[in-house]
Design a protein around this motif. Structure first.
Motif, PDB file in Angstrom:
ATOM      1  N   ALA A 108      -8.009   9.419 -16.847  1.00 22.96           N
ATOM      2  CA  ALA A 108      -9.052   9.147 -17.837  1.00 22.96           C
ATOM      3  C   ALA A 108      -9.573   7.722 -17.760  1.00 22.96           C
ATOM      4  CB  ALA A 108      -8.515   9.428 -19.240  1.00 22.96           C
ATOM      5  N   ALA A 109      -8.890   6.841 -17.014  1.00 21.10           N
ATOM      6  CA  ALA A 109      -9.328   5.451 -16.907  1.00 21.10           C
ATOM      7  C   ALA A 109     -10.659   5.379 -16.169  1.00 21.10           C
ATOM      8  CB  ALA A 109      -8.269   4.628 -16.176  1.00 21.10           C
ATOM      9  N   PRO A 110     -11.481   4.364 -16.474  1.00 18.60           N
ATOM     10  CA  PRO A 110     -12.784   4.236 -15.789  1.00 18.60           C
ATOM     11  C   PRO A 110     -12.597   4.030 -14.286  1.00 18.60           C
ATOM     12  CG  PRO A 110     -12.272   2.255 -17.049  1.00 18.60           C
ATOM     13  CD  PRO A 110     -11.265   3.286 -17.463  1.00 18.60           C
ATOM     14  N   LEU A 111     -13.507   4.591 -13.529  1.00 15.20           N
ATOM     15  CA  LEU A 111     -13.424   4.525 -12.069  1.00 15.20           C
ATOM     16  C   LEU A 111     -13.847   3.143 -11.588  1.00 15.20           C
ATOM     17  CD1 LEU A 111     -12.990   5.951  -9.345  1.00 15.20           C
ATOM     18  CD2 LEU A 111     -15.391   6.658  -9.437  1.00 15.20           C
ATOM     19  N   ASP A 112     -12.957   2.480 -10.871  1.00 14.71           N
ATOM     20  CA  ASP A 112     -13.236   1.164 -10.298  1.00 14.71           C
ATOM     21  C   ASP A 112     -13.157   1.301  -8.775  1.00 14.71           C
ATOM     22  OD1 ASP A 112     -13.429  -1.438  -9.474  1.00 14.71           O
ATOM     23  OD2 ASP A 112     -12.081  -2.242 -11.008  1.00 14.71           O
ATOM     24  N   GLU A 113     -14.300   1.513  -8.143  1.00 15.04           N
ATOM     25  CA  GLU A 113     -14.315   1.765  -6.704  1.00 15.04           C
ATOM     26  C   GLU A 113     -13.882   0.541  -5.909  1.00 15.04           C
ATOM     27  OE1 GLU A 113     -18.059   3.285  -5.490  1.00 15.04           O
ATOM     28  OE2 GLU A 113     -17.968   5.066  -6.761  1.00 15.04           O
ATOM     29  N   ILE A 114     -14.228  -0.653  -6.379  1.00 14.70           N
ATOM     30  CA  ILE A 114     -13.843  -1.873  -5.665  1.00 14.70           C
ATOM     31  C   ILE A 114     -12.326  -2.024  -5.661  1.00 14.70           C
ATOM     32  CG2 ILE A 114     -14.006  -4.390  -5.653  1.00 14.70           C
ATOM     33  CD1 ILE A 114     -16.789  -4.126  -6.837  1.00 14.70           C
ATOM     34  N   ASN A 115     -11.725  -1.796  -6.806  1.00  8.35           N
ATOM     35  CA  ASN A 115     -10.271  -1.907  -6.894  1.00  8.35           C
ATOM     36  C   ASN A 115      -9.591  -0.847  -6.036  1.00  8.35           C
ATOM     37  OD1 ASN A 115      -7.775  -2.945  -7.973  1.00  8.35           O
ATOM     38  ND2 ASN A 115      -7.686  -1.098  -9.253  1.00  8.35           N
ATOM     39  N   GLN A 116     -10.143   0.354  -6.033  1.00 11.38           N
ATOM     40  CA  GLN A 116      -9.572   1.415  -5.200  1.00 11.38           C
ATOM     41  C   GLN A 116      -9.664   1.060  -3.718  1.00 11.38           C
ATOM     42  OE1 GLN A 116     -10.941   5.366  -5.868  1.00 11.38           O
ATOM     43  NE2 GLN A 116     -10.149   5.507  -7.956  1.00 11.38           N
ATOM     44  N   TYR A 117     -10.793   0.466  -3.325  1.00  8.20           N
ATOM     45  CA  TYR A 117     -10.944   0.084  -1.915  1.00  8.20           C
ATOM     46  C   TYR A 117      -9.925  -0.994  -1.539  1.00  8.20           C
ATOM     47  CZ  TYR A 117     -12.924  -1.980   2.296  1.00  8.20           C
ATOM     48  OH  TYR A 117     -13.090  -2.476   3.562  1.00  8.20           O
ATOM     49  N   GLN A 118      -9.733  -1.970  -2.420  1.00  6.04           N
ATOM     50  CA  GLN A 118      -8.781  -3.038  -2.127  1.00  6.04           C
ATOM     51  C   GLN A 118      -7.353  -2.506  -2.069  1.00  6.04           C
ATOM     52  OE1 GLN A 118      -9.634  -5.881  -5.224  1.00  6.04           O
ATOM     53  NE2 GLN A 118     -11.230  -6.921  -4.017  1.00  6.04           N
ATOM     54  N   LEU A 119      -7.032  -1.559  -2.948  1.00  4.36           N
ATOM     55  CA  LEU A 119      -5.702  -0.970  -2.916  1.00  4.36           C
ATOM     56  C   LEU A 119      -5.478  -0.169  -1.635  1.00  4.36           C
ATOM     57  CD1 LEU A 119      -5.261   0.266  -6.603  1.00  4.36           C
ATOM     58  CD2 LEU A 119      -4.050  -1.614  -5.486  1.00  4.36           C
ATOM     59  N   GLY A 120      -6.523   0.483  -1.177  1.00  3.66           N
ATOM     60  CA  GLY A 120      -6.394   1.307   0.023  1.00  3.66           C
ATOM     61  C   GLY A 120      -6.591   0.551   1.316  1.00  3.66           C
ATOM     62  N   ARG A 121      -7.030  -0.700   1.242  1.00  4.06           N
ATOM     63  CA  ARG A 121      -7.269  -1.497   2.447  1.00  4.06           C
ATOM     64  C   ARG A 121      -5.956  -2.062   2.952  1.00  4.06           C
ATOM     65  NH1 ARG A 121      -8.749  -3.116   6.870  1.00  4.06           N
ATOM     66  NH2 ARG A 121     -10.202  -4.830   7.261  1.00  4.06           N
ATOM     67  N   TYR A 122      -5.588  -1.687   4.149  1.00  3.65           N
ATOM     68  CA  TYR A 122      -4.343  -2.180   4.736  1.00  3.65           C
ATOM     69  C   TYR A 122      -4.674  -2.921   6.022  1.00  3.65           C
ATOM     70  CZ  TYR A 122       0.266  -2.318   6.873  1.00  3.65           C
ATOM     71  OH  TYR A 122       1.431  -2.739   7.454  1.00  3.65           O
ATOM     72  N   ILE A 123      -4.204  -4.155   6.141  1.00  2.94           N
ATOM     73  CA  ILE A 123      -4.415  -4.967   7.336  1.00  2.94           C
ATOM     74  C   ILE A 123      -3.065  -5.230   7.970  1.00  2.94           C
ATOM     75  CG2 ILE A 123      -5.281  -7.152   8.246  1.00  2.94           C
ATOM     76  CD1 ILE A 123      -7.225  -7.277   5.953  1.00  2.94           C
ATOM     77  N   SER A 124      -2.911  -4.782   9.188  1.00  3.83           N
ATOM     78  CA  SER A 124      -1.644  -4.998   9.886  1.00  3.83           C
ATOM     79  C   SER A 124      -1.543  -6.447  10.340  1.00  3.83           C
ATOM     80  CB  SER A 124      -1.553  -4.060  11.092  1.00  3.83           C
ATOM     81  OG  SER A 124      -2.560  -4.381  12.034  1.00  3.83           O
ATOM     82  N   SER A 125      -0.372  -6.832  10.792  1.00  2.98           N
ATOM     83  CA  SER A 125      -0.161  -8.212  11.245  1.00  2.98           C
ATOM     84  C   SER A 125      -1.030  -8.535  12.455  1.00  2.98           C
ATOM     85  CB  SER A 125       1.318  -8.428  11.574  1.00  2.98           C
ATOM     86  OG  SER A 125       1.738  -7.485  12.562  1.00  2.98           O
ATOM     87  N   ASN A 126      -1.209  -7.560  13.340  1.00  2.00           N
ATOM     88  CA  ASN A 126      -2.041  -7.805  14.520  1.00  2.00           C
ATOM     89  C   ASN A 126      -3.480  -8.115  14.126  1.00  2.00           C
ATOM     90  OD1 ASN A 126       0.117  -7.268  16.216  1.00  2.00           O
ATOM     91  ND2 ASN A 126      -0.354  -5.080  16.318  1.00  2.00           N
ATOM     92  N   GLU A 127      -4.033  -7.296  13.229  1.00  2.00           N
ATOM     93  CA  GLU A 127      -5.416  -7.503  12.814  1.00  2.00           C
ATOM     94  C   GLU A 127      -5.557  -8.780  12.003  1.00  2.00           C
ATOM     95  OE1 GLU A 127      -9.030  -5.059  10.552  1.00  2.00           O
ATOM     96  OE2 GLU A 127      -7.017  -4.189  10.733  1.00  2.00           O
ATOM     97  N   ALA A 128      -4.546  -9.122  11.207  1.00  2.00           N
ATOM     98  CA  ALA A 128      -4.610 -10.343  10.402  1.00  2.00           C
ATOM     99  C   ALA A 128      -4.689 -11.578  11.295  1.00  2.00           C
ATOM    100  CB  ALA A 128      -3.390 -10.425   9.485  1.00  2.00           C
ATOM    101  N   VAL A 129      -3.847 -11.639  12.320  1.00  2.00           N
ATOM    102  CA  VAL A 129      -3.883 -12.776  13.248  1.00  2.00           C
ATOM    103  C   VAL A 129      -5.215 -12.826  13.979  1.00  2.00           C
ATOM    104  CG1 VAL A 129      -2.838 -13.739  15.332  1.00  2.00           C
ATOM    105  CG2 VAL A 129      -1.383 -12.830  13.510  1.00  2.00           C
ATOM    106  N   TRP A 130      -5.722 -11.660  14.355  1.00  2.00           N
ATOM    107  CA  TRP A 130      -6.999 -11.595  15.078  1.00  2.00           C
ATOM    108  C   TRP A 130      -8.126 -12.186  14.226  1.00  2.00           C
ATOM    109  CZ3 TRP A 130      -6.885  -9.749  20.046  1.00  2.00           C
ATOM    110  CH2 TRP A 130      -8.110  -9.584  20.697  1.00  2.00           C
ATOM    111  N   CYS A 131      -8.109 -11.879  12.913  1.00  2.00           N
ATOM    112  CA  CYS A 131      -9.151 -12.406  12.026  1.00  2.00           C
ATOM    113  C   CYS A 131      -8.948 -13.892  11.749  1.00  2.00           C
ATOM    114  CB  CYS A 131      -9.152 -11.624  10.713  1.00  2.00           C
ATOM    115  SG  CYS A 131      -9.654  -9.898  10.883  1.00  2.00           S
ATOM    116  N   ILE A 132      -7.702 -14.327  11.582  1.00  2.00           N
ATOM    117  CA  ILE A 132      -7.428 -15.743  11.309  1.00  2.00           C
ATOM    118  C   ILE A 132      -7.891 -16.618  12.467  1.00  2.00           C
ATOM    119  CG2 ILE A 132      -5.570 -17.441  11.012  1.00  2.00           C
ATOM    120  CD1 ILE A 132      -4.048 -15.297   9.434  1.00  2.00           C
TER     121      ILE A 132
END
Length: 337
Positions: free
Chosen positions: A31-55
């Motif tokens: 029943a809580a209001p839909l927060d698409e941004i929060n859902q995207y952030q919760l579902g966004r997973y960055i592995s260690s390889n991708e994190a180093v690549w972006c840094i």
């Protein structure tokens, strides 16, 4: 240690190098209001390889070289976007496309007349606001020309299905003819204006000859019944796109009409009756029925000619009786050799 035995293994490694662990989350309070941004952030997973690549600011993706899509359409056949307020103005003055701009460029720029349509993006950029091609201002200098530069950009013409006959042959001309200045210029071969783009392709020997289809019909004429020959001819027309179907009809029309001639002689008890245009007409009607069944195409389109005739088929005693409304020439007269 992973051993790469085949090329596809490299693709497998590149595909999964940034793939993290399985991540699943659920929403506790529906029943809580839909927060698409929060859902995207919760579902966004960055592995260690991708994190180093972006840094380290390594590029994530790259597309090279630049590919420019080039329009292909018949005269006044470009796509037009309009509203109810400007529909008349757009219809009277349709917007320029890369194709019409290519014609204008060839009229004003001598170097452009030496290029194929697909080669233009290598030396010119497309200005989407002014709808014009402009010379590149940077790149590799072209020898013998001042203020002219080349790049590795590629031009790609949109594909056209062979069923869209005239546009298909226009595209064939576009990839073979350099420096055209108009649609009519494409249909002008050796100073003669051709009626269609297909005829222009034939005059320029850009089409395959019909020797293999001629051989197929010749073999069928020796052994097959007229009905089978008509079916074969209809299949060739609808699926094989012969370069000169009218000549094939003229060469084998007698074989395709033999059963109608035999029926006419039997009905009149006169074995010396010769074939008539009406006999050819009946054969053409049945051929068109087959073409409509196979490809939903009228014979006039497939034979690339104006039949100028209207037919009315009346079913009488389980036989087709043809009434020819002679508004022009009959089919038999048009295709008579």
């Amino acid at each position: 240690m992973l051993s790469i035995a085949i090329l596809k293994s490299i693709k497998y490694i590149c595909k999964y190098v940034n793939k993290g662990s399985t991540w699943v989350f659920g929403v506790g309070n529906v029943a809580a209001p839909l927060d698409e941004i929060n859902q995207y952030q919760l579902g966004r997973y960055i592995s260690s390889n991708e994190a180093v690549w972006c840094i380290l600011s390594f590029p994530i993706h790259e597309r090279h070289p630049t590919v420019i899509h080039l329009a292909v359409h018949l005269e006044n056949g470009q796509r037009v976007y309009c509203t109810a307020d400007n529909v008349r103005a757009r219809a009277l003055v349709p917007p320029a496309t890369t194709l019409t701009a290519f014609y204008s460029l060839c009229q004003d720029d001598f170097f452009a007349k030496t290029l194929l349509y697909s080669e233009v993006p290598k030396f010119y950029t497309w200005n989407a606001s002014t709808k014009k091609f402009q010379r590149r201002k940077q790149g590799k200098a072209v020898e013998g020309h001042t203020n002219l530069y080349s790049s590795d950009a590629l031009g790609r013409l949109y594909t056209v299905h062979p069923n869209n006959t005239e546009c298909f042959y226009l595209r064939l001309l576009l990839i073979n003819i350099r420096g055209p200045i108009s649609f009519e210029d494409f249909r002008t071969v050796n100073g003669q204006l051709c009626a269609t783009y297909r005829q222009a392709c034939q005059e320029l020997n850009l089409l395959e000859n019909d020797a293999h289809w001629d051989t197929a019909l010749a073999d069928a004429s020796n052994t097959a019944r007229p009905q089978q020959i008509r079916t074969l001819f209809a299949i060739i027309l609808t699926t094989c796109f012969p370069s000169n179907p009218k000549d094939l009809w003229g060469k084998y029309k007698d074989y395709m009409s033999e059963d109608f001639l035999h029926r006419l002689r039997s009905a009149n008890q006169n074995p010396v009756i010769q074939i008539t245009p009406n006999v050819y007409n009946e054969a053409l009607i049945l051929i068109e029925d087959i073409c409509l069944t196979i490809a939903n195409k009228a014979l006039e389109c497939l034979l690339q000619t104006d039949l100028q005739t209207t037919f009315l088929i009346v079913i009488c005693n389980e036989k087709h009786t043809m009434i020819l409304m002679n508004w022009g020439h009959s089919l038999g007269q048009i295709f008579r050799s």
